[in-house]
Design an enzyme around this catalytic site. Structure first.
Site, PDB file in Angstrom:
ATOM      1  N   HIS A 161       6.167  -5.297  -7.002  1.00 35.39           N
ATOM      2  CA  HIS A 161       4.814  -4.925  -6.402  1.00 35.39           C
ATOM      3  C   HIS A 161       5.030  -3.716  -5.443  1.00 35.39           C
ATOM      4  O   HIS A 161       6.269  -3.998  -4.978  1.00 35.39           O
ATOM      5  CB  HIS A 161       3.768  -6.132  -5.842  1.00 35.39           C
ATOM      6  CG  HIS A 161       3.254  -6.854  -7.084  1.00 35.39           C
ATOM      7  ND1 HIS A 161       3.008  -8.054  -6.558  1.00 35.39           N
ATOM      8  CD2 HIS A 161       2.490  -6.683  -7.996  1.00 35.39           C
ATOM      9  CE1 HIS A 161       2.363  -8.851  -7.688  1.00 35.39           C
ATOM     10  NE2 HIS A 161       2.138  -7.713  -8.639  1.00 35.39           N
ATOM     11  N   CYS A 248       0.484 -11.591   0.152  1.00 36.38           N
ATOM     12  CA  CYS A 248       0.137 -11.887  -1.136  1.00 36.38           C
ATOM     13  C   CYS A 248      -1.031 -13.257  -0.913  1.00 36.38           C
ATOM     14  O   CYS A 248      -1.910 -13.594  -1.798  1.00 36.38           O
ATOM     15  CB  CYS A 248       1.194 -12.628  -2.022  1.00 36.38           C
ATOM     16  SG  CYS A 248       2.742 -11.556  -2.391  1.00 36.38           S
TER      17      CYS A 248
END
Length: 253
Positions: A161, A248
């Site tokens: 990511h 996250c």
């Protein structure tokens, strides 16, 4: 300044979560202890924390960041690129709508995960990854522009990511690692380079003047403290085994 956070307790099924790491299976009991300390850290930063129950049907569901983007004016429910995670969006929708009047949804077949989105003021950098495609990014940018914000895309080839290798610490300071060290999109920032051996700590989180940093990365802590930030260290070993970082585990807004 952030006021709220949404988190979800880890599920026992997390041992079956998606991962490219070769660190072994996570220990569920230890993960729960680490998650509880993470929640405590958020509270220490002044946040009201909504803790959602675990969802055994979704091993990765504790990584709530990917399912929604929370902006000052609206929320956007995403469409994860990992098909096994797409059901997580519906599970968090009610919690998101409890805080926002304006909630948008990324439409199929496009994909985008908010772990690929970094907020800098009213501008949102969107990484094009295996989980986020160009059409998903375009949808997101259109929604942002409709609400007075901006977005731009960043080509990626190495990281899972965008925020795997980037963390904006406010005051123009940016943690960078790997492929992002030389990206021209970030030339205007004061870049604190994190070596690949410490790459996991590039995903640190600024919250109201304090930076959460994963435990075990003293050099990263020292670099951040040298800029005048307070640091709160958080044990993350069991989530690292699932490619999950500090950002996250929560939606912060």
């Amino acid at each position: 300044m952030f006021k709220n956070a949404i988190v979800r307790k880890p599920a026992r099924s997390m041992v079956n979560g998606l991962t490219s790491a070769s660190l072994g299976a996570p220990n569920y009991e230890l993960a729960c202890q680490q998650h509880a300390d993470y929640v405590q850290a958020l509270k220490e930063c002044g946040l009201n924390v909504l803790v959602l129950p675990s969802e055994e049907s979704y091993p990765d569901s504790c990584f709530v960041e990917d399912a929604a983007l929370m902006t000052p004016d609206c929320a956007i429910l995403t469409r994860p690129g990992a098909t096994t995670r797409q059901g997580e969006v519906a599970l968090i929708e009610a919690a998101v709508k409890s805080h926002y009047d304006a909630v948008y949804t990324i439409q199929s077949p496009d994909t985008i995960e908010a772990g690929d989105i970094m907020m800098v003021g009213n501008h949102y950098y969107i990484g094009l990854s295996d989980r986020t495609n160009a059409d998903g990014a375009d949808q997101m940018i259109r929604i942002l522009e409709e609400n007075g914000m901006q977005g731009s895309v960043v080509e990626m080839s190495e990281m899972l990511h965008l925020k795997t290798g980037l963390s904006f610490l406010e005051n123009n300071n940016l943690l960078v690692c790997g492929e992002f060290v030389s990206k021209v999109e970030f030339d205007k920032f004061n870049r604190l380079e994190i070596p690949m051996d410490d790459a996991y700590s590039a995903n640190s989180v600024w919250i109201n003047g304090t930076v959460l940093v994963p435990a075990g990365f003293d050099s990263t802590v020292e670099k951040i403290q040298a800029l005048g930030y307070q640091v709160r260290v958080v044990e993350m070993s069991e989530f690292q085994k699932l490619d999950g970082g500090l950002s996250c585990l929560s939606l912060r807004f």
